[in-house]
Design a protein around this motif. Structure first.
Motif, mmCIF file in Angstrom:
data_model
loop_
_atom_site.group_PDB
_atom_site.id
_atom_site.type_symbol
_atom_site.label_atom_id
_atom_site.label_comp_id
_atom_site.label_asym_id
_atom_site.label_seq_id
_atom_site.Cartn_x
_atom_site.Cartn_y
_atom_site.Cartn_z
ATOM 1 N N ILE A 295 0.867 -1.169 0.000
ATOM 2 C CA ILE A 295 0.000 0.000 0.000
ATOM 3 C C ILE A 295 0.902 1.217 0.000
ATOM 4 N N TRP A 296 0.618 2.173 -0.898
ATOM 5 C CA TRP A 296 1.504 3.312 -1.127
ATOM 6 C C TRP A 296 0.804 4.615 -0.755
ATOM 7 N N PHE A 297 1.509 5.413 0.040
ATOM 8 C CA PHE A 297 0.994 6.707 0.484
ATOM 9 C C PHE A 297 1.792 7.838 -0.135
ATOM 10 N N THR A 298 1.070 8.820 -0.671
ATOM 11 C CA THR A 298 1.700 10.023 -1.187
ATOM 12 C C THR A 298 1.723 11.072 -0.082
ATOM 13 N N GLY A 299 2.643 12.009 -0.168
ATOM 14 C CA GLY A 299 2.845 12.975 0.900
ATOM 15 C C GLY A 299 1.896 14.144 0.870
ATOM 16 N N GLY A 300 2.348 15.246 1.384
ATOM 17 C CA GLY A 300 1.564 16.465 1.450
ATOM 18 C C GLY A 300 1.527 17.055 2.847
ATOM 19 N N PRO A 301 0.689 16.533 3.788
ATOM 20 C CA PRO A 301 -0.417 15.601 3.500
ATOM 21 C C PRO A 301 -1.478 16.262 2.634
ATOM 22 N N GLY A 302 -2.305 15.458 2.024
ATOM 23 C CA GLY A 302 -3.371 15.974 1.190
ATOM 24 C C GLY A 302 -3.075 15.923 -0.286
ATOM 25 N N CYS A 303 -1.955 15.292 -0.681
ATOM 26 C CA CYS A 303 -1.646 15.161 -2.107
ATOM 27 C C CYS A 303 -2.191 13.839 -2.645
ATOM 28 N N SER A 304 -2.688 13.879 -3.858
ATOM 29 C CA SER A 304 -3.329 12.710 -4.454
ATOM 30 C C SER A 304 -2.325 11.614 -4.753
ATOM 31 N N SER A 305 -2.755 10.372 -4.580
ATOM 32 C CA SER A 305 -1.897 9.240 -4.920
ATOM 33 C C SER A 305 -1.671 9.127 -6.422
ATOM 34 N N LEU A 306 -2.450 9.867 -7.198
ATOM 35 C CA LEU A 306 -2.208 9.884 -8.642
ATOM 36 C C LEU A 306 -0.813 10.428 -8.948
ATOM 37 N N SER A 307 -0.282 11.250 -8.052
ATOM 38 C CA SER A 307 1.082 11.754 -8.225
ATOM 39 C C SER A 307 2.083 10.612 -8.182
ATOM 40 N N GLY A 308 1.969 9.770 -7.149
ATOM 41 C CA GLY A 308 2.871 8.640 -7.058
ATOM 42 C C GLY A 308 2.688 7.658 -8.197
ATOM 43 N N LEU A 309 1.433 7.485 -8.624
ATOM 44 C CA LEU A 309 1.140 6.548 -9.704
ATOM 45 C C LEU A 309 1.690 7.049 -11.038
ATOM 46 N N MET A 310 1.440 8.323 -11.360
ATOM 47 C CA MET A 310 1.776 8.830 -12.691
ATOM 48 C C MET A 310 3.206 9.328 -12.813
ATOM 49 N N PHE A 311 3.818 9.746 -11.720
ATOM 50 C CA PHE A 311 5.117 10.396 -11.847
ATOM 51 C C PHE A 311 6.239 9.715 -11.075
ATOM 52 N N PHE B 240 -2.636 2.296 -4.473
ATOM 53 C CA PHE B 240 -2.346 3.724 -4.346
ATOM 54 C C PHE B 240 -3.564 4.368 -3.682
ATOM 55 N N LEU B 241 -3.383 4.883 -2.478
ATOM 56 C CA LEU B 241 -4.519 5.351 -1.682
ATOM 57 C C LEU B 241 -4.544 6.858 -1.567
ATOM 58 N N ASP B 242 -5.703 7.456 -1.895
ATOM 59 C CA ASP B 242 -5.934 8.878 -1.636
ATOM 60 C C ASP B 242 -6.346 9.028 -0.180
ATOM 61 N N GLN B 243 -5.442 9.544 0.652
ATOM 62 C CA GLN B 243 -5.753 9.728 2.067
ATOM 63 C C GLN B 243 -4.995 10.932 2.585
ATOM 64 N N PRO B 244 -5.543 11.642 3.559
ATOM 65 C CA PRO B 244 -6.846 11.472 4.201
ATOM 66 C C PRO B 244 -7.972 11.992 3.310
ATOM 67 N N ALA B 245 -9.217 11.951 3.814
ATOM 68 C CA ALA B 245 -10.337 12.501 3.052
ATOM 69 C C ALA B 245 -10.038 13.945 2.687
ATOM 70 N N GLY B 246 -10.314 14.279 1.430
ATOM 71 C CA GLY B 246 -9.940 15.589 0.909
ATOM 72 C C GLY B 246 -8.760 15.508 -0.026
ATOM 73 N N SER B 247 -8.079 14.356 -0.058
ATOM 74 C CA SER B 247 -6.967 14.128 -0.979
ATOM 75 C C SER B 247 -7.483 13.466 -2.245
ATOM 76 N N GLY B 248 -7.036 13.953 -3.393
ATOM 77 C CA GLY B 248 -7.423 13.320 -4.646
ATOM 78 C C GLY B 248 -8.922 13.220 -4.790
ATOM 79 N N PHE B 249 -9.424 11.993 -5.026
ATOM 80 C CA PHE B 249 -10.862 11.768 -5.186
ATOM 81 C C PHE B 249 -11.533 11.303 -3.889
ATOM 82 N N SER B 250 -10.810 11.273 -2.789
ATOM 83 C CA SER B 250 -11.415 10.905 -1.509
ATOM 84 C C SER B 250 -12.161 12.099 -0.928
ATOM 85 N N TYR B 251 -13.238 11.793 -0.184
ATOM 86 C CA TYR B 251 -14.051 12.873 0.362
ATOM 87 C C TYR B 251 -14.707 12.410 1.659
ATOM 88 N N ALA B 252 -15.285 13.361 2.383
ATOM 89 C CA ALA B 252 -15.994 13.051 3.623
ATOM 90 C C ALA B 252 -17.442 13.482 3.502
#
Length: 507
Positions: free
Chosen positions: A102-118, A152-164
Motif C-alpha cells: 500500500i503506497w501513500f503520497t505525501g503532502g499531506p493531502g496530495c493525491s496518490s495519482l502523483s505517485g502513480l503517474m510520476f 495507491f490510496l488517496d488519504q486522508p479525506a480531501g486528498s485526490g478523489f477521496s471525500y468526507a
C-alpha cells in the motif's frame, strides 16, 4: 528584515459489531476451521461499505490497459463518513505470489495519482503530444508494478478523489489519518482475501515518511492483540522521508554547504551564531538572523526539490525564503521565487500539475475511474492546500501532532521487519544528510558500510546496510542525481533498487 516565526490531537474509528463477528473473533480468525473462516471473510466483505470496478481503458491511452487496474471507494471512520478512493494495480509479474504494497503520497493531502503517474506507476503523461485540452497518456517501463501488487490510496479525506460526508470528518491529524488508513487496509484485504497470504509492505515518500511508520505500528498492534486475520507484514519502504521535524529542517543548511551552495565562512557564521538551530530562532539573536539573511540570498533562487534543476515559475512574484518555508514544500514542486521578468516561460517539471488536473477533471476520465457522484462538483487538485501542513501556522483541517517517528524505526528494529530508506542526493527539501543522521542515531550494527551500488555498471548511488538476517534489516541508499522524490527523477535506478530489496539481494 529576515523574520523567523516561532512555532506556535487521538480519534479511533468505530465499527459496528455485526453478528458474524461473534463467531469470527473467537479466539483468532486464523485458528478457525478453513471453511468457516472463508464464510467469515465473505460475510465481512458484505459488511464493508464500498464499491470497486475493473478499469479496462483510460481516456488518453489507446487500446485496453496491458495491466489490471481496479478503482474503488471504501468507507472508514464513524459511520463510514470518510470515503477513501484507491487505484489498485495487480503485479505484472506473478500477482498470486508477488508482494502486496500500500503506497501513500505525501503532502499531506496530495493525491496518490502523483505517485502513480510520476513516480512508481505504469503510466504517465506524454508532454510532447499533449495539450491541456487533450492530455495524452503513455506507458512507462520502470513501474514498480512489474514486481508488486500496489494499492495507491488517496488519504486522508480531501486528498485526490477521496471525500468526507460531513465537514467534521475532514478534520484530522497524523495519528487519526494513520488509524483510518489501517482501517482501510483491513477492509480492503477482507474484500480481496486472496492477497491475505502475500507478503505485505507499506510504502510512501515525502510527508508520508511519518505516515508509513504509524501505519506499520497499527499493523503490528492489530496482529499482537489478535485482531481478526493477522496481516502478513514483512517490512516498509520510505523515500525522501519526512521523519523528524527539527532534524530534517536543520539539515538543510549543512546540506547546502555540503553541495557548495554556501561558502565555508557563511556556513560557519550560521552554525556558530545559531547553534545549529535554524528552525526556531530567538528573535533577539540578531547575529543568527543576519547570518540566515545571508544564507537566504545564496539560496533564494535554488530549486530545493532538485538543486540542479531550474526554478520554473518565473511569473510568481512571491519571494522564496528557504528557512521560513512550511511543509507545503513537501511533495509539491511549485516554488515561491523572485519574479524574473526577463526570462521566457518554458515548459518545466512543475507544469505536470496543470496537465494532471486537466486530465483528472475531465468527465470521461471520472466516468472511467468510476468516481462517486458525490464528487461531481468537486475539483480534483494534486495537493489540497487546506490539508497541507504549515509548520508555523496552525491550520484547522490537519494537525501536525507527531513531531518525530524516529522512535518507531527504533522499535521496528527489534521486530522481524525489513526496511528500505532511500533519498535523492540532490533533494534539499528532505536532505539525505538529515535522514542518515537519524538512522545513525538508532545505533544499529553496521554489516555493510558505505559503498556504491550500480545499475548498468554505473554508480546509481551509495548504500549502507544495518543488521543482517532474512527477515530483519535496514538498508539506506542514496539515488545519485535524484531529487524530491527520487523515483520521479531516476525511475530506472529506483526500480532496480526496489527489485533487489524485495529479493533480499545486495544493492
Amino acid at each position: 528584515m529576515h523574520q523567523i516565526l516561532m512555532q506556535k490531537m487521538r480519534l479511533q474509528s468505530r465499527s459496528r459489531l455485526q453478528p458474524w463477528k461473534h463467531y469470527c473473533n473467537k479466539p483468532s480468525s486464523s485458528q478457525l476451521n478453513p471453511m468457516l473462516f472463508a464464510v467469515c471473510l465473505l460475510l465481512a466483505s458484505l459488511d464493508v461499505i464500498k464499491s470497486q470496478f475493473l478499469v479496462k481503458t483510460l481516456p488518453g491511452l489507446d487500446g485496453e490497459l496491458p495491466f489490471t487496474l481496479e478503482t474503488g471507494y471504501i468507507g472508514v471512520g464513524e459511520s463510514d463518513d470518510e470515503q477513501l478512493f484507491y487505484y489498485f494495480i495487480e503485479s505484472e509479474g506473478n500477482p498470486e505470489d508477488d508482494p502486496l504494497m500500500i503506497w501513500f503520497t505525501g503532502g499531506p493531502g496530495c493525491s496518490s495519482l502523483s505517485g502513480l503517474m510520476f513516480e512508481i506507476g505504469p503510466f504517465t503523461i506524454n508532454y510532447a503530444t499533449s495539450t491541456l485540452e487533450n492530455p495524452i497518456l503513455e506507458l512507462v517501463p520502470y513501474s514498480w508494478t512489474k514486481v508488486a501488487n500496489i494499492i495507491f490510496l488517496d488519504q486522508p479525506a480531501g486528498s485526490g478523489f477521496s471525500y468526507a460526508k460531513t465537514p467534521e470528518s475532514y478534520i484530522t491529524n497524523d495519528t487519526l489519518a494513520s488509524k483510518l488508513a489501517y482501517s482501510f487496509l483491513r477492509k480492503w484485504l477482507v474484500d480481496h482475501p486472496k492477497f491475505f497470504s502475500n507478503p505485505l509492505y507499506v510504502g510512501g515518500d515525502s510527508y508520508s515518511g511519518k505516515i508509513v511508520p504509524l501505519v506499520v505500528q497499527e499493523i503490528y498492534n492489530g496482529n499482537e492483540i489478535g485482531e481478526e486475520q493477522p496481516l502478513n507484514i514483512k517490512g516498509y519502504t520510505v523515500g525522501n522521508p519526512f521523519t523528524d521535524t527539527s532534524g530534517d529542517y536543520n539539515s538543510r543548511i549543512p546540506f547546502a554547504h555540503h553541495m557548495a551552495l554556501l561558502s565555508d565562512a557563511i556556513y560557519k557564521s550560521a552554525k556558530e551564531n545559531c547553534g545549529g538551530e535554524y528552525l526556531t530562532v530567538d528573535p533577539n539573536n540578531s547575529l543568527c538572523i543576519h547570518a540566515l539573511q545571508t544564507v537566504d540570498k545564496c539560496l533564494e533562487r535554488i530549486n530545493i526539490n532538485h538543486i540542479l534543476e531550474p526554478v520554473c515559475d518565473t511569473s510568481n512574484t512571491l519571494k522564496s525564503d528557504l528557512f521560513r518555508r512550511d511543509l507545503r514544500g513537501l511533495d509539491k514542486t511549485s516554488l515561491d521565487t523572485w519574479s524574473l521578468p526577463q526570462a521566457q516561460k518554458q515548459w518545466c517539471r512543475d507544469d505536470k500539475n496543470e496537465y494532471t488536473a486537466a486530465w483528472a477533471n475531465r468527465k470521461d476520465v471520472r466516468e472511467a475511474l468510476h468516481i462517486h457522484e458525490e464528487f461531481n462538483n468537486i475539483e480534483w487538485v494534486r495537493c489540497n492546500e487546506s490539508l497541507e501542513h504549515d509548520f508555523f501556522i496552525e491550520t484547522p483541517s490537519y494537525a501536525h501532532n507527531v513531531m518525530s517517528v524516529v522512535g518507531y524505526h527504533r522499535h521496528f528494529a527489534d521486530k522481524k521487519c525489513r526496511a528500505l530508506v532511500y533519498s535523492g542526493d540532490h533533494d534539499m527539501v528532505i536532505p539525505h544528510l538529515g535522514t542518515l543522521n537519524w538512522i545513525q542515531s538508532l545505533n544499529l550494527p553496521v554489516v555493510d558500510d558505505w559503498r556504491p551500488w550500480f545499475v548498468d555498471e554505473q554508480v546509481a548511488g551509495y548504500t549502507m546496510k544495518y543488521m543482517n538476517s532474512a527477515d530483519q534489516s535496514l538498508i539506506f541508499a542514496t539515488v545519485k542525481g535524484g531529487g524530491h522524490t527520487a523515483a520521479e527523477f531516476k525511475p530506472k535506478e529506483c526500480l532496480n533498487m526496489f527489485i533487489r530489496w524485495l529479493a533480499d539481494d545486495t544493492l
